[in-house]
Design an enzyme around this catalytic site. Structure first.
Site, PDB file in Angstrom:
ATOM      1  N   GLU A  76      25.984  40.443  25.471  1.00 20.68           N
ATOM      2  CA  GLU A  76      25.496  39.862  26.723  1.00 20.68           C
ATOM      3  C   GLU A  76      24.485  38.744  26.474  1.00 20.68           C
ATOM      4  O   GLU A  76      24.486  37.728  27.171  1.00 20.68           O
ATOM      5  CB  GLU A  76      24.892  40.947  27.619  1.00 20.68           C
ATOM      6  CG  GLU A  76      25.901  41.972  28.119  1.00 20.68           C
ATOM      7  CD  GLU A  76      27.058  41.355  28.882  1.00 20.68           C
ATOM      8  OE1 GLU A  76      26.931  40.210  29.362  1.00 20.68           O
ATOM      9  OE2 GLU A  76      28.106  42.007  28.993  1.00 20.68           O
ATOM     10  N   TYR A 125      21.118  40.309  35.651  1.00 18.32           N
ATOM     11  CA  TYR A 125      22.515  40.390  35.221  1.00 18.32           C
ATOM     12  C   TYR A 125      22.676  41.234  33.960  1.00 18.32           C
ATOM     13  O   TYR A 125      23.462  42.193  33.926  1.00 18.32           O
ATOM     14  CB  TYR A 125      23.115  38.988  34.974  1.00 18.32           C
ATOM     15  CG  TYR A 125      24.347  39.098  34.129  1.00 18.32           C
ATOM     16  CD1 TYR A 125      25.538  39.536  34.694  1.00 18.32           C
ATOM     17  CD2 TYR A 125      24.310  38.899  32.743  1.00 18.32           C
ATOM     18  CE1 TYR A 125      26.669  39.753  33.919  1.00 18.32           C
ATOM     19  CE2 TYR A 125      25.420  39.105  31.957  1.00 18.32           C
ATOM     20  CZ  TYR A 125      26.603  39.536  32.544  1.00 18.32           C
ATOM     21  OH  TYR A 125      27.699  39.768  31.774  1.00 18.32           O
ATOM     22  N   ASP A 136      27.259  38.008  38.045  1.00 11.64           N
ATOM     23  CA  ASP A 136      27.163  36.789  37.242  1.00 11.64           C
ATOM     24  C   ASP A 136      27.856  35.670  38.015  1.00 11.64           C
ATOM     25  O   ASP A 136      28.287  35.865  39.158  1.00 11.64           O
ATOM     26  CB  ASP A 136      27.801  36.991  35.868  1.00 11.64           C
ATOM     27  CG  ASP A 136      29.309  36.965  35.948  1.00 11.64           C
ATOM     28  OD1 ASP A 136      29.846  37.353  37.011  1.00 11.64           O
ATOM     29  OD2 ASP A 136      29.967  36.556  34.984  1.00 11.64           O
ATOM     30  N   CYS A 147      40.312  33.402  39.101  1.00  6.86           N
ATOM     31  CA  CYS A 147      39.561  32.772  40.195  1.00  6.86           C
ATOM     32  C   CYS A 147      38.522  31.820  39.600  1.00  6.86           C
ATOM     33  O   CYS A 147      37.321  31.974  39.788  1.00  6.86           O
ATOM     34  CB  CYS A 147      38.896  33.859  41.046  1.00  6.86           C
ATOM     35  SG  CYS A 147      38.272  33.278  42.635  1.00  6.86           S
ATOM     36  N   CYS A 204      45.700  31.066  41.937  1.00  5.30           N
ATOM     37  CA  CYS A 204      45.899  32.021  43.025  1.00  5.30           C
ATOM     38  C   CYS A 204      47.260  32.705  42.950  1.00  5.30           C
ATOM     39  O   CYS A 204      47.440  33.814  43.450  1.00  5.30           O
ATOM     40  CB  CYS A 204      45.709  31.324  44.372  1.00  5.30           C
ATOM     41  SG  CYS A 204      44.033  30.671  44.613  1.00  5.30           S
ATOM     42  N   CYS A 255      46.827  35.955  41.265  1.00  8.64           N
ATOM     43  CA  CYS A 255      45.690  36.766  41.710  1.00  8.64           C
ATOM     44  C   CYS A 255      46.106  38.087  42.340  1.00  8.64           C
ATOM     45  O   CYS A 255      46.928  38.126  43.263  1.00  8.64           O
ATOM     46  CB  CYS A 255      44.848  35.985  42.715  1.00  8.64           C
ATOM     47  SG  CYS A 255      43.381  36.901  43.234  1.00  8.64           S
ATOM     48  N   CYS A 301      42.419  38.184  50.312  1.00 10.79           N
ATOM     49  CA  CYS A 301      41.421  37.149  50.045  1.00 10.79           C
ATOM     50  C   CYS A 301      41.088  36.341  51.299  1.00 10.79           C
ATOM     51  O   CYS A 301      41.959  35.708  51.904  1.00 10.79           O
ATOM     52  CB  CYS A 301      41.928  36.211  48.948  1.00 10.79           C
ATOM     53  SG  CYS A 301      40.795  34.834  48.601  1.00 10.79           S
TER      54      CYS A 301
END
Length: 286
Positions: A32, A115, A133, A188, A195, A198, A204
């Site tokens: 991270e 985060y 995030d 995304c 899309c 997705c 959405c």
DNA sequence: TAGACGTGGTT
DNA sequence: TAACCAAGTCT
């Protein structure tokens, strides 16, 4: 929406080294730190090397800052390496060499913010925690709010938005958190969202609204050429590459503007990214 | 809170 | 090609 993300992630998750079975919370914390503002592809080899060399916080805390900065290489934002080093020292001495598993203790560590603390809880400990995030904020902005992009952070509201998407069960929620990030990272995306691939297209809000363009404030363009950041990078590059302390002349060659160079060198000393020896030469910190 | 803080790949 | 973008944090 969580179920759709869950199924999609289980089928399409990238095989990233820090996601493999056996990765410790320390390994997650290291990943991270490295991933803050830095692409996955650049982090992978450094992380692999890092975990072999320093498998525990105490092992890493015992390393010199010079070794740490050299291992960090050109990942960027080297202050992160120093903060990780300082965080490891706290973990080793105050937490029995175990990465904390509560938000407050995590956020108290240097370099660990909202985060990273929640990412460690979710990905390191399999806990339910709203991980927010830039990817998740974009996914929520589109899928939930029907906007073209996220706009400025609304910390509390962002946390609440994501919290509302997570199932109750810890282990499942942790996977959904990883899935939301993955969705923003590979489908995304900021520029050209795919899309057609997705898993949540049917629910959405952005899709339903006809994919309107983002109309909020744009973050100011962040230049680099000629900035102190570039100069600091040049100077540090000289120090990283040298096996012995270098004369001031070696640093002078790295940037022509003397005033800016001196200012940047001073700031590196203040930040603990460089030090000056008694003989006047410069080096990475011991 | 807006801006500083590295680096390099992509469009 | 210049601008944008990449798993943020700190002051």
């Amino acid at each position: 929406m969580d179920g759709l993300v869950l199924d999609w992630f289980r089928a399409h998750a990238r095989d990233l080294p820090w996601r493999r079975p056996g990765t410790t919370p320390w390994g997650v914390l290291v990943s991270e730190f490295m991933l803050q503002q830095t692409p996955v592809a650049r982090v992978e080899p450094i992380w692999l090397d890092w975990m072999t060399r320093w498998p525990t916080p105490s092992a890493f805390a015992a390393a010199s800052r010079a070794d740490v900065l050299r291992a960090w290489g050109k990942l960027g934002y080297p202050r992160r390496a120093l903060r990780l080093h300082a965080a490891a020292a706290v973990i080793a001495t105050e937490h029995g060499d175990a990465v904390p598993s509560d938000v407050d203790a995590l956020e108290a560590l240097p370099g660990v913010g909202s985060y990273t603390a929640r990412a460690v809880l979710a990905f390191g400990y399999g806990r339910r925690a709203p991980v927010v995030d830039t990817n998740v904020r974009r996914v929520v902005a589109r899928a939930v709010h029907g906007a073209g992009d996220a706009g400025p952070a609304r910390t509390r509201a962002d946390l609440a938005d994501v919290d509302a998407l997570l199932p109750d069960d810890d282990a499942t929620a942790a996977v959904v958190s990883a899935g939301l990030m993955e969705l923003g990272a590979v489908v995304c995306t900021a520029r050209a969202p795919r899309c057609g691939d997705c898993p949540v297209i049917a629910v959405c809000a952005w899709q339903a609204a006809g994919r309107p363009a983002y109309d909020g404030p744009r973050k100011p363009a962040q230049g680099f050429a000629g900035t102190d950041r570039q100069v600091r990078g040049r100077l540090l590059d000289v120090l990283r590459a040298a096996t012995d302390p270098v004369e001031r002349a070696a640093l002078d060659a790295a940037w022509s503007d003397a005033a800016q160079r001196d200012r940047c060198l001073h700031s590196l000393l203040v930040d603990g990214l460089a030090e000056q020896h008694d003989d006047g030469r410069f080096a990475l910190p011991a």
